[in-house]
Design a protein around this motif. Structure first.
Motif, PDB file in Angstrom:
ATOM      1  N   SER A   1       0.834  -1.218   0.000  1.00  0.00           N
ATOM      2  CA  SER A   1       0.000   0.000   0.000  1.00  0.00           C
ATOM      3  C   SER A   1       0.861   1.258   0.000  1.00  0.00           C
ATOM      4  O   SER A   1       0.631   2.178  -0.788  1.00  0.00           O
TER       5      SER A   1
ATOM      6  N   ASP B   1       1.828  -3.622 -10.208  1.00  0.00           N
ATOM      7  CA  ASP B   1       1.518  -4.073  -8.850  1.00  0.00           C
ATOM      8  C   ASP B   1       1.546  -5.599  -8.863  1.00  0.00           C
ATOM      9  O   ASP B   1       0.652  -6.251  -9.401  1.00  0.00           O
TER      10      ASP B   1
ATOM     11  N   SER C   1       3.188  -9.502   2.029  1.00  0.00           N
ATOM     12  CA  SER C   1       1.851  -9.661   2.605  1.00  0.00           C
ATOM     13  C   SER C   1       1.119 -10.919   2.160  1.00  0.00           C
ATOM     14  O   SER C   1       0.634 -11.690   2.987  1.00  0.00           O
TER      15      SER C   1
HETATM   16  C1  PLP Z   1      -3.673  -5.663  -5.775  1.00  0.00           C
HETATM   17  C2  PLP Z   1      -3.203  -5.258  -4.425  1.00  0.00           C
HETATM   18  N1  PLP Z   1      -2.158  -4.425  -4.330  1.00  0.00           N
HETATM   19  C3  PLP Z   1      -1.675  -4.023  -3.145  1.00  0.00           C
HETATM   20  C4  PLP Z   1      -2.256  -4.450  -1.963  1.00  0.00           C
HETATM   21  C5  PLP Z   1      -1.706  -3.931  -0.672  1.00  0.00           C
HETATM   22  O1  PLP Z   1      -1.079  -4.926   0.046  1.00  0.00           O
HETATM   23  P1  PLP Z   1      -0.363  -4.652   1.439  1.00  0.00           P
HETATM   24  O2  PLP Z   1      -1.159  -5.419   2.449  1.00  0.00           O
HETATM   25  O3  PLP Z   1       1.022  -5.213   1.253  1.00  0.00           O
HETATM   26  O4  PLP Z   1      -0.350  -3.205   1.705  1.00  0.00           O
HETATM   27  C6  PLP Z   1      -3.356  -5.317  -2.000  1.00  0.00           C
HETATM   28  C7  PLP Z   1      -4.038  -5.755  -0.762  1.00  0.00           C
HETATM   29  O5  PLP Z   1      -5.111  -6.298  -0.748  1.00  0.00           O
HETATM   30  C8  PLP Z   1      -3.841  -5.743  -3.268  1.00  0.00           C
HETATM   31  O6  PLP Z   1      -4.881  -6.577  -3.379  1.00  0.00           O
END
Ligand code: PLP
Length: 373
Positions: free
Chosen positions: A96, A196, A227
């Protein structure tokens, strides 16, 4: 009187939370965006040992510890044969924050950001927060993003386009051919491709390829995280990769907003990346079995379901009133329009839930589907 910033007034709390709040306490939750597996033991130990050795009491370097950034660089060599300079990595508070840094550093007020619709909720919100203008674009019937659609949406005002594979909310995986096209578009139009890749390791058919492998310019910036791969959503550890000049700009935002990612999480991430990868393989094969179970169950209920090749989501087409019928029966699903206007008529189901609960949910879904037909 102090008014709230217009940028922030344009952002609302995710529609996903509204669904959670509407559901009963004993509901089966197919709305969750995180793996239901424990963080691998060796990753936890990495943090515990660092804490006990008093290595986590102080700030780390703004970009993150050298050893973590070396572990991230080694991962790109192992997975993609890419040579990444650890100086061109910033460890962040999850994927994020990495997305936020990339957009803050590259988007000027009024500039456009192209992203998939339906797509992950942060792209629209973070574009607003950066003062930019969201340009959501539709998907193919198989729910992948067509590079031609992206290319057609590019204008003189485009600052960036977002590619997300495997994707949330669709589970779709872009082909190598598409990724080559995204790289070409970034090169030829001289616009940033923000890739991403937080679900990069959760792929069932084929393999994940990154536009970074194919670009000839430095116009690709990659975001990823521990994550989803290591079931470490609570640890908050991700990263962003880019060329020196881009990292230097993103670091300016990171330095003042965050200083550095949490030190214990950095040690856990380093251990996760350098230790045994068996827990990842086990989790991915469990997700694949559940994917098959859920796709079969939804098809048996008479729904049209593009087969997802990655992540842990499935996005069936659903008749009007379906989500309410399912929610009334205490199964939490997220209406597709929570992910953009083109998500209307779809629902997102996460199968990061045990098999027994999934089977029970599928029976309830079968019943709910009959009720709306
Ligand atoms: C496509 C996508 N990008 C980024 C993230 C963010 O992940 P993080 O928990 O590492 O902040 C998510 C979380 O659901 C996601 O689904």
């Amino acid at each position: 009187m102090t008014e709230f910033a217009a940028r922030v007034e344009q952002v609302s709390i995710s529609g996903i939370r509204e669904v959670f709040e509407a559901a009963g306490e004993d509901a089966i939750n197919l709305g969750i965006g995180q793996p239901d597996f424990p963080t691998p033991e060796h990753a936890r130990r990495g943090a515990i040992e660092a804490i006990e050795a008093e290595r986590t009491d102080a700030y780390t370097s703004n970009k993150g510890t050298r050893s973590l950034r070396e572990a991230i660089a080694a991962k790109y060599d192992r997975d993609y044969g890419l040579e990444i300079d650890p100086a061109e990595v910033i460890a962040t508070s999850g994927g994020s924050e990495a997305l936020h840094l990339a957009l803050e550093a590259h988007v000027d007020p009024g500039e456009e950001v192209i992203f998939p619709d339906p797509g992950f909720v942060s792209y629209d919100a973070l574009t607003h927060i950066a003062g930019g203008t969201p340009k959501p674009v539709g998907l193919r019937d198989d729910l992948t993003l067509d590079p031609a659609t992206v290319e057609a949406a590019i204008t003189d005002e485009t600052a960036a386009f977002v590619v997300n594979s495997p994707a949330n909310p669709t589970g779709a995986v872009q082909s190598e051919e598409d990724m080559r096209e995204f790289a070409r578009i970034a090169d030829e139009h001289d616009v940033l491709c923000l890739s991403d890749e937080v679900y990069e390791r959760i792929v069932f058919e084929g393999e994940h390829r990154s536009p970074l492998e194919f670009a000839e310019s430095d116009n690709v910036v990659v975001v990823s995280a521990c994550s989803k791969t290591y079931s470490m959503t609570g640890w908050r550890l991700g990263w962003v990769l880019g060329s020196n000049r881009r990292i230097e700009r993103m670091l300016r935002v990171h330095q003042y907003a965050q200083a550095c990612a949490s030190a214990p999480a950095q040690y856990a991430a380093e251990a996760a990346l350098t230790g045994p990868q068996e827990p990842v393989r086990e989790m991915v094969s469990a997700f694949e079995e559940r994917r098959d179970l859920v796709v079969d169950g939804l098809e048996d209920a008479g729904l049209e379901v593009p087969t997802p090749s990655g992540a842990f989501y499935v996005m069936p087409k659903v008749p009007e009133g379906w989500c309410d019928e399912v929610l009334e029966r205490d199964v939490i699903v997220v209406p597709g329009d929570a992910f953009g206007a083109n998500g209307e008529g779809y629902a997102r189901l996460s199968y990061a839930t045990g098999t027994a609960e999934l089977k029970e949910a599928l029976e309830i879904i079968d019943d709910a589907t009959r009720a709306v037909r």
